[in-house]
Design an enzyme around this catalytic site. Structure first.
Site, PDB file in Angstrom:
ATOM      1  N   HIS A 198       0.850  -1.196   0.000  1.00 13.59           N
ATOM      2  CA  HIS A 198       0.000   0.000   0.000  1.00 13.59           C
ATOM      3  C   HIS A 198       0.889   1.252   0.000  1.00 13.59           C
ATOM      4  O   HIS A 198       1.928   1.276   0.649  1.00 13.59           O
ATOM      5  CB  HIS A 198      -0.915  -0.015   1.229  1.00 13.59           C
ATOM      6  CG  HIS A 198      -2.009   0.993   1.133  1.00 13.59           C
ATOM      7  ND1 HIS A 198      -1.797   2.330   1.371  1.00 13.59           N
ATOM      8  CD2 HIS A 198      -3.305   0.873   0.784  1.00 13.59           C
ATOM      9  CE1 HIS A 198      -2.934   2.983   1.172  1.00 13.59           C
ATOM     10  NE2 HIS A 198      -3.870   2.120   0.820  1.00 13.59           N
TER      11      HIS A 198
ATOM     12  N   GLU B  16      -3.993   1.730  -7.736  1.00 11.65           N
ATOM     13  CA  GLU B  16      -4.370   2.813  -6.841  1.00 11.65           C
ATOM     14  C   GLU B  16      -3.464   4.015  -7.081  1.00 11.65           C
ATOM     15  O   GLU B  16      -2.361   4.080  -6.511  1.00 11.65           O
ATOM     16  CB  GLU B  16      -4.155   2.374  -5.398  1.00 11.65           C
ATOM     17  CG  GLU B  16      -5.041   1.269  -4.931  1.00 11.65           C
ATOM     18  CD  GLU B  16      -5.322   1.478  -3.468  1.00 11.65           C
ATOM     19  OE1 GLU B  16      -6.467   1.767  -3.148  1.00 11.65           O
ATOM     20  OE2 GLU B  16      -4.381   1.438  -2.676  1.00 11.65           O
TER      21      GLU B  16
END
Ligand code: PGA
Length: 260
Positions: free
Chosen positions: A102, A174
């Site tokens: 992430h 993302e």
């Protein structure tokens, strides 16, 4: 050609939010709203402190459920003197999925493509399903380097992932500039970048094997923009941060995903 059509995957990343009691309330509200069986896979990634109790709640229910648990991070090491870290073997009885790479881990905890690749390997060895996050920064997009940045992340992380392991992998595109900003990516941008991810997988593993990987979009996803993404070719699900903390929003996203 026989193509495998996977169920949509909706991931809720709670990040460092909620107490154990608040997490339990959120989880139970979601189950009430959505019911136990949805026509998509739902993965909740609460803080690690909540996993034990949420896992017990899930298994005590005994009925089949679409809800699965994921951990937000694991160590790249198997075990040893790494104070504060959580290993794959510590969580594998509690979760099915693990988030790897992430952008907040990269930004605040100095994670790199190399550590992500190690985490991916450890996750797979322990039977966990990694959700690998890739995406460019605002600067990289401004410099015309968005595609190269994503390719670099992808190619390093996938080193060592075999064709057989692909079925356990999901990849979330993302863009960093869209995460937590409300500045969600335009569907055309998402389509282009997801095609890049899919083509890279196909070049590396062959077209049929690469269809086993679910490719998601993440970055300011809300109930309002869900359908625009899920209607795009090649998008198999969504990675939801902020909106996953609100049961009305998250269940609306899940319901929208099941009606696409
Ligand atoms: P967001 O977070 O939905 O709040 O933008 C996405 C993420 O966790 O990456």
């Amino acid at each position: 050609m026989l193509m495998n059509i996977p169920k949509k995957l909706i991931v809720g990343n709670w990040k460092m939010n909620t107490t154990i009691a608040e997490g339990s309330v959120l989880f139970n509200n979601l189950r009430k709203d959505i019911g136990d069986l949805a026509d998509c896979d739902i993965v909740l990634c609460p803080p690690a402190t909540h996993l034990f109790s949420l896992h017990r709640e899930l298994i005590s229910n005994k009925t089949k459920t679409s809800f699965k648990l994921g951990v937000q991070n694991i160590s790249e090491h198997e075990m040893g003197p790494y104070t504060g870290e959580i290993s794959a073997s510590m969580v594998k009885e509690l979760v099915d999925y693990v988030i790897v790479g992430h952008s907040e881990r990269r930004k605040y905890f100095n994670e790199t493509d190399k550590t992500d690749s190690q985490k991916l390997g450890i996750a797979m060895r322990h039977g966990l399903r990694p959700i690998l996050c890739v995406g460019e920064t605002k600067q990289e997009r401004g410099d015309g380097q968005a595609k190269q940045a994503v390719l670099d992340q992808l190619n390093t992380a996938l080193r060592g992932v075999t064709e057989k392991e692909l079925k356990d992998l999901a990849i979330a595109y993302e863009p960093v500039w869209a995460i937590g900003t409300g500045n969600f990516a335009k569907p055309a941008v998402v389509e282009e970048m997801i095609m890049l991810v899919r083509n890279t997988l196909a070049q590396t593993y062959g077209r049929i094997a690469s269809t086993h990987v679910r490719v998601l979009y993440g970055g300011s996803v809300s109930a309002q923009n869900t359908k625009a993404y899920l209607n795009l070719q090649g998008v198999d699900g969504l990675f939801v941060g902020g909106a996953s903390l609100n049961h009305n929003q998250f269940s609306a996203i899940v319901k929208a995903a099941t009606s696409v």
